[in-house]
Design an enzyme around this catalytic site. Structure first.
Site, PDB file in Angstrom:
ATOM      1  N   ILE A  14     -50.789 -15.636 -22.822  1.00  0.00           N
ATOM      2  CA  ILE A  14     -51.008 -15.982 -21.418  1.00  0.00           C
ATOM      3  C   ILE A  14     -51.930 -14.960 -20.753  1.00  0.00           C
ATOM      4  O   ILE A  14     -52.563 -15.234 -19.743  1.00  0.00           O
ATOM      5  CB  ILE A  14     -49.664 -16.056 -20.665  1.00  0.00           C
ATOM      6  N   GLY A  15     -52.006 -13.763 -21.335  1.00  0.00           N
ATOM      7  CA  GLY A  15     -52.819 -12.690 -20.766  1.00  0.00           C
ATOM      8  C   GLY A  15     -51.995 -11.538 -20.227  1.00  0.00           C
ATOM      9  O   GLY A  15     -52.438 -10.780 -19.361  1.00  0.00           O
ATOM     10  N   TYR A  18     -53.634  -8.106 -20.848  1.00  0.00           N
ATOM     11  CA  TYR A  18     -54.817  -8.018 -19.982  1.00  0.00           C
ATOM     12  C   TYR A  18     -54.418  -7.673 -18.550  1.00  0.00           C
ATOM     13  O   TYR A  18     -54.980  -6.757 -17.933  1.00  0.00           O
ATOM     14  CB  TYR A  18     -55.550  -9.357 -20.048  1.00  0.00           C
ATOM     15  N   LYS A  38     -44.496   0.030 -24.404  1.00  0.00           N
ATOM     16  CA  LYS A  38     -44.151  -1.268 -24.973  1.00  0.00           C
ATOM     17  C   LYS A  38     -43.100  -1.042 -26.054  1.00  0.00           C
ATOM     18  O   LYS A  38     -43.247  -0.146 -26.891  1.00  0.00           O
ATOM     19  CB  LYS A  38     -45.394  -1.950 -25.557  1.00  0.00           C
ATOM     20  N   ASP A  55     -52.435  -4.026 -28.565  1.00  0.00           N
ATOM     21  CA  ASP A  55     -52.133  -4.152 -27.140  1.00  0.00           C
ATOM     22  C   ASP A  55     -52.162  -2.783 -26.464  1.00  0.00           C
ATOM     23  O   ASP A  55     -52.737  -2.621 -25.371  1.00  0.00           O
ATOM     24  CB  ASP A  55     -50.765  -4.791 -26.931  1.00  0.00           C
ATOM     25  N   ASP A  61     -57.632   1.864 -23.358  1.00  0.00           N
ATOM     26  CA  ASP A  61     -59.086   1.795 -23.172  1.00  0.00           C
ATOM     27  C   ASP A  61     -59.447   1.348 -21.756  1.00  0.00           C
ATOM     28  O   ASP A  61     -60.305   1.949 -21.102  1.00  0.00           O
ATOM     29  CB  ASP A  61     -59.706   0.842 -24.198  1.00  0.00           C
ATOM     30  N   GLU A 116     -44.606  -3.265 -20.844  1.00  0.00           N
ATOM     31  CA  GLU A 116     -45.042  -4.605 -21.252  1.00  0.00           C
ATOM     32  C   GLU A 116     -44.075  -5.209 -22.257  1.00  0.00           C
ATOM     33  O   GLU A 116     -43.671  -4.544 -23.220  1.00  0.00           O
ATOM     34  CB  GLU A 116     -46.442  -4.537 -21.867  1.00  0.00           C
ATOM     35  N   GLY A 117     -43.739  -6.461 -22.059  1.00  0.00           N
ATOM     36  CA  GLY A 117     -42.863  -7.155 -22.983  1.00  0.00           C
ATOM     37  C   GLY A 117     -43.603  -7.699 -24.187  1.00  0.00           C
ATOM     38  O   GLY A 117     -44.800  -7.460 -24.389  1.00  0.00           O
ATOM     39  N   ASN A 179     -52.997 -15.949 -13.951  1.00  0.00           N
ATOM     40  CA  ASN A 179     -54.174 -15.547 -14.711  1.00  0.00           C
ATOM     41  C   ASN A 179     -55.104 -16.736 -14.917  1.00  0.00           C
ATOM     42  O   ASN A 179     -54.673 -17.886 -14.882  1.00  0.00           O
ATOM     43  CB  ASN A 179     -53.738 -14.975 -16.067  1.00  0.00           C
TER      44      ASN A 179
END
Length: 228
Positions: A14-15, A18, A38, A55, A61, A116-117, A179
């Protein structure tokens, strides 16, 4: 004490990574001492004898986090399947105690931590001998969540189901981010309105395809984080 928020999604691809990267980037560019963590990652790329958690590297980055991505994740699997299956195949089962310890180590270094999951919110991390679901990570870390969803057709159903699952497990949803949002699309604009009407949860940001930044008030963003 530091503060944290958990980023989950309505599904895979899904993003989520990002959007997570853009959130950490905004925080850091606003002079907020923000970090990232994570719990489990599958589908890591092998480089020689080591695995690169893609990820985590992406977030580092984009947000200019000068850290080793491997230090920001507890469990890294090469097999590109759900973490529970990857852990069985690779013989490295997830332990909640390890996740809690690693998170506490990360949050001791930052004022704000974005967690983050993996996949969507109904993501199994361990099933064979005992059950550990992603919700168990969220509740063990005592975090509220932000849901990342697509702006496309079908998102109303996916968002409402995700919100209801979270509520049924006493997980507080602080906001929703759409998103791949096209502000010229009648469908996308209607999806945003209906999602807010049905869930009573605000869509806190709409992110266009391949945007380099996320539009959200920094003070409002920081207010979503919870002391941990």
């Amino acid at each position: 004490m530091s503060k944290g928020i958990f980023i989950t999604a309505t599904g895979t691809d899904i993003g989520k990574t990002y959007i997570t990267a853009l959130i950490v980037k905004l925080l850091r560019e606003s002079s907020v001492n923000a970090g990232y963590y994570k719990a489990a990652l599958s589908g890591a790329q092998r480089q020689g004898d080591s695995l690169v958690p893609g990820d985590c590297k992406f977030v580092c980055d984009v947000a200019k986090l000068n850290l080793n991505p491997c230090d920001l994740v507890s469990y890294v699997y090469e097999t590109a399947v759900s973490p529970h299956l990857a852990s069985e195949i690779e013989g490295n089962p997830v332990e909640l105690e390890c996740i809690i310890e690693d998170f506490e180590n990360i949050e001791s270094k930052f004022d704000y931590v974005v967690v983050e999951g993996s996949g969507g919110i109904v993501c199994p991390l361990r099933l064979k001998d005992k059950t550990i679901m992603l919700k168990d990570v969220i509740t063990s870390l005592n975090l509220d969540i932000i849901i990342v969803a697509s702006a496309e057709l079908g998102t109303i159903n996916n968002v409402v189901l995700t919100v209801e699952y979270a509520k049924n497990h006493d997980i507080n949803v602080r906001g929703i981010i759409l998103n791949n949002y096209d502000e010229k699309s009648f469908l996308h604009k209607n999806n945003k309105k209906v999602i807010e009407d049905l869930t009573n949860i605000p869509v806190i940001s709409c992110v266009g395809k391949d945007e380099k930044n996320i539009e959200i008030d920094i003070h409002g963003l920081c207010s979503l984080f919870k002391e941990v």
